[in-house]
Design an enzyme around this catalytic site. Structure first.
Site, mmCIF file in Angstrom:
data_model
loop_
_atom_site.group_PDB
_atom_site.id
_atom_site.type_symbol
_atom_site.label_atom_id
_atom_site.label_comp_id
_atom_site.label_asym_id
_atom_site.label_seq_id
_atom_site.Cartn_x
_atom_site.Cartn_y
_atom_site.Cartn_z
ATOM 1 N N GLU A 363 0.831 -1.229 0.000
ATOM 2 C CA GLU A 363 0.000 0.000 0.000
ATOM 3 C C GLU A 363 0.858 1.269 0.000
ATOM 4 O OE1 GLU A 363 -3.738 -0.053 1.870
ATOM 5 O OE2 GLU A 363 -3.908 -2.230 1.777
HETATM 6 N N1 CAA Z 1 -6.255 11.697 -4.230
HETATM 7 C C1 CAA Z 1 -6.762 12.091 -5.422
HETATM 8 N N2 CAA Z 1 -6.009 12.259 -6.526
HETATM 9 C C2 CAA Z 1 -4.690 11.993 -6.424
HETATM 10 C C3 CAA Z 1 -4.082 11.584 -5.219
HETATM 11 C C4 CAA Z 1 -4.924 11.441 -4.084
HETATM 12 N N3 CAA Z 1 -4.470 11.035 -2.897
HETATM 13 N N4 CAA Z 1 -2.768 11.407 -5.432
HETATM 14 C C5 CAA Z 1 -2.525 11.711 -6.730
HETATM 15 N N5 CAA Z 1 -3.698 12.055 -7.318
HETATM 16 C C6 CAA Z 1 -3.918 12.484 -8.710
HETATM 17 C C7 CAA Z 1 -3.105 13.723 -9.057
HETATM 18 O O1 CAA Z 1 -3.789 14.908 -8.695
HETATM 19 C C8 CAA Z 1 -2.953 13.574 -10.558
HETATM 20 O O2 CAA Z 1 -4.127 13.984 -11.215
HETATM 21 P P1 CAA Z 1 -4.168 15.314 -12.169
HETATM 22 O O3 CAA Z 1 -3.020 15.143 -13.140
HETATM 23 O O4 CAA Z 1 -5.508 15.244 -12.787
HETATM 24 O O5 CAA Z 1 -3.969 16.471 -11.245
HETATM 25 C C9 CAA Z 1 -2.874 12.079 -10.758
HETATM 26 O O6 CAA Z 1 -3.429 11.462 -9.582
HETATM 27 C C10 CAA Z 1 -1.471 11.597 -10.938
HETATM 28 O O7 CAA Z 1 -0.715 12.039 -9.846
HETATM 29 P P2 CAA Z 1 0.871 12.135 -9.910
HETATM 30 O O8 CAA Z 1 1.292 12.930 -11.109
HETATM 31 O O9 CAA Z 1 1.336 12.608 -8.574
HETATM 32 O O10 CAA Z 1 1.265 10.600 -10.197
HETATM 33 P P3 CAA Z 1 2.636 9.850 -10.108
HETATM 34 O O11 CAA Z 1 2.729 8.941 -11.242
HETATM 35 O O12 CAA Z 1 3.761 10.800 -9.901
HETATM 36 O O13 CAA Z 1 2.434 8.903 -8.813
HETATM 37 C C11 CAA Z 1 2.297 8.255 -6.544
HETATM 38 C C12 CAA Z 1 1.969 9.308 -7.591
HETATM 39 C C13 CAA Z 1 1.901 8.850 -5.207
HETATM 40 C C14 CAA Z 1 3.762 7.894 -6.498
HETATM 41 C C15 CAA Z 1 1.426 7.010 -6.842
HETATM 42 O O14 CAA Z 1 1.815 6.382 -8.039
HETATM 43 C C16 CAA Z 1 1.452 5.962 -5.741
HETATM 44 O O15 CAA Z 1 0.781 6.115 -4.718
HETATM 45 N N6 CAA Z 1 2.218 4.854 -5.939
HETATM 46 C C17 CAA Z 1 2.189 3.737 -4.994
HETATM 47 C C18 CAA Z 1 1.146 2.744 -5.383
HETATM 48 C C19 CAA Z 1 0.784 1.851 -4.242
HETATM 49 O O16 CAA Z 1 0.534 2.290 -3.114
HETATM 50 N N7 CAA Z 1 0.670 0.552 -4.514
HETATM 51 C C20 CAA Z 1 0.229 -0.375 -3.520
HETATM 52 C C21 CAA Z 1 -0.406 -1.544 -4.183
HETATM 53 S S1 CAA Z 1 -1.919 -2.034 -3.510
HETATM 54 C C22 CAA Z 1 -1.576 -3.064 -2.189
HETATM 55 O O17 CAA Z 1 -0.484 -3.141 -1.720
HETATM 56 C C23 CAA Z 1 -2.766 -3.743 -1.653
HETATM 57 C C24 CAA Z 1 -2.564 -5.020 -0.973
HETATM 58 O O18 CAA Z 1 -2.822 -6.051 -1.526
HETATM 59 C C25 CAA Z 1 -2.198 -5.030 0.471
#
Ligand code: CAA
Length: 387
Positions: A363
């Protein structure tokens, strides 16, 4: 924020503690050794209401607040994080996501099954080449008019071998980048859903983690969540809440290890006195409890902000980052306090140490939490109310 827990919240904490100690604890070492999914125990968790705690009662949920959920996650994770990860994914990523962003039809069709434990859900975002870099989705959902055809591979899927419903994130319009991604509700009984290899893991070994393949799975259009292109934002919003659940899991692991180490240090005699009276051990316990209490404040506050309907992205990232790093440090020290006994399975702390590691990874890794925080700092989103 009110630091006094209500009677209802305390009752939930006690019920979760009783369940963990009486039902989960007896078989936890054996399930970890044999990688056996806690099927009967999860069924009982469904019957007791732990799988849909925050969901509206009209969909079979408990209608509780996030603080109650966090308290239950903490107590169950003190004993068995293979069970609490099922609870976390089902509550935060699957039920909350459907309830908050789904249509009424989707909620009526799926939530009662998920909250009762008749079905378990999975959240299918990660791919072989898209883990932290979640926008690089290669799984495609081709628009065929009244349905989509989903094809691709997902990795590290929690509950992968046991779930009946997948929330699948897939790319529909590659030219639009993250704005072309969608989220779908996919039943695992549908043609083309193939369950791949089960992972043999360092920790949470009794949880069921698989690779999943989708081979042109036909998904009706009404099973898309939200407007066309909402899938990436949906995933981000759902993960922000999910991170509070994993932070509570980490807090539980740390607290479980601390409780064992504190009890052992008062019983174990060395050089003529209980080892807690040796400064080398006493100071370790002091640092453990201080960090656990600090983590607790962050985790409860993130839950409280969510309950108030306020923005909790930064609070959730801080809570997960700090609690998971605390879990790692505390469990390593708990093994050390136990000496040779800590290195054998019977004393539980070696398992808690292995289980702690995943909380720094899934996550959103610790590095991803720092990205979330630093991007919010850059945007001056620093207002975090304390009252
Ligand atoms: N709420 C709403 N929108 C959001 C947001 C949030 N918290 N965070 C980002 N966004 C939106 C941004 O506003 C952007 O939209 P716009 O361009 O329209 O403004 C869009 O999302 C893209 O955002 P970024 O440009 O910041 O995207 P990025 O590619 O740089 O990545 C990141 C951002 C935070 C690194 C994201 O990719 C991330 O969280 N990565 C980790 C993924 C993760 O947590 N994976 C876990 C797998 S699930 C799991 O583990 C479950 C399980 O089985 C236990």
């Amino acid at each position: 924020m009110d630091f006094k827990l209500s009677e209802e919240q305390l009752a939930v904490k006690e019920a979760a503690r009783d369940f963990a100690q009486s039902v989960l604890k007896p078989g936890v070492i054996e399930r970890d050794r044999t990688m056996t999914f806690p099927k009967d125990e999860i069924r009982q968790m469904g019957e007791l209401g732990f799988l849909g705690m925050m969901t509206d009662p009209k969909y079979g949920g408990g209608g509780m607040d996030t603080i109650s959920y966090v308290l239950a996650m903490e107590e169950i994770s003190k004993v068995d994080s293979s069970a609490s990860v099922v609870m976390s994914v089902n509550n935060s990523l699957v039920c909350w996501g459907i309830e908050t962003f789904g249509t009424e039809e989707q909620k009526m069709k799926y939530l009662p099954k998920l909250t009762s434990g008749e079905w378990i859900g999975s959240f299918c975002l990660s791919e072989p080449e898209a883990g932290s870099d979640a926008t690089s989705q290669r799984t495609v959902a081709i628009d065929k008019g009244d349905h989509y055809l989903i094809s691709g591979t997902k990795n590290w899927i929690t509950n992968g071998g046991t779930s009946s419903l997948h929330v699948v994130i897939a790319q529909t319009h590659p030219e639009k980048g993250h704005r072309g991604i969608n989220a779908f509700l996919v039943e695992t009984s549908w043609d083309g859903v193939e369950i791949g290899a089960k992972e043999d893991k360092l920790g949470i070994r009794a949880s069921d983690t698989h690779t999943i393949m989708y081979n042109e799975v036909k998904v009706p259009k009404e099973n898309r969540i939200g407007e066309d292109g909402f899938g990436f934002k949906f995933a981000m919003k759902v993960l922000s809440g999910g991170r509070i659940g994993i932070a509570a899991q980490a807090l539980g692991i740390a607290s479980g290890a601390y409780e064992l180490a504190a009890a052992y240090s008062k019983e174990r005699i060395a050089f003529g006195k209980p080892i807690i009276r040796h400064q080398g051990v006493g100071f370790k316990l002091a640092d453990m409890v201080m960090n656990i209490e600090a983590a607790k404040m962050l985790v409860y506050r993130a839950a409280w902000l969510k309950d108030q309907g306020m923005n909790y992205d930064m609070a959730a990232a801080m809570a997960k980052l700090f609690a998971s790093e605390t879990a790692m440090k505390v469990t390593v020290e708990a093994v050390q306090v136990h000496g040779g006994y800590g290195f054998v399975k019977e004393y539980h702390v070696e398992r808690l140490m292995r289980d702690a590691k995943i909380t720094q990874i899934y996550e959103g890794t610790s590095e991803i939490q720092r990205i979330v925080l630093s991007r919010n700092i850059e945007k001056d989103n620093l207002y975090i109310p304390i009252s």
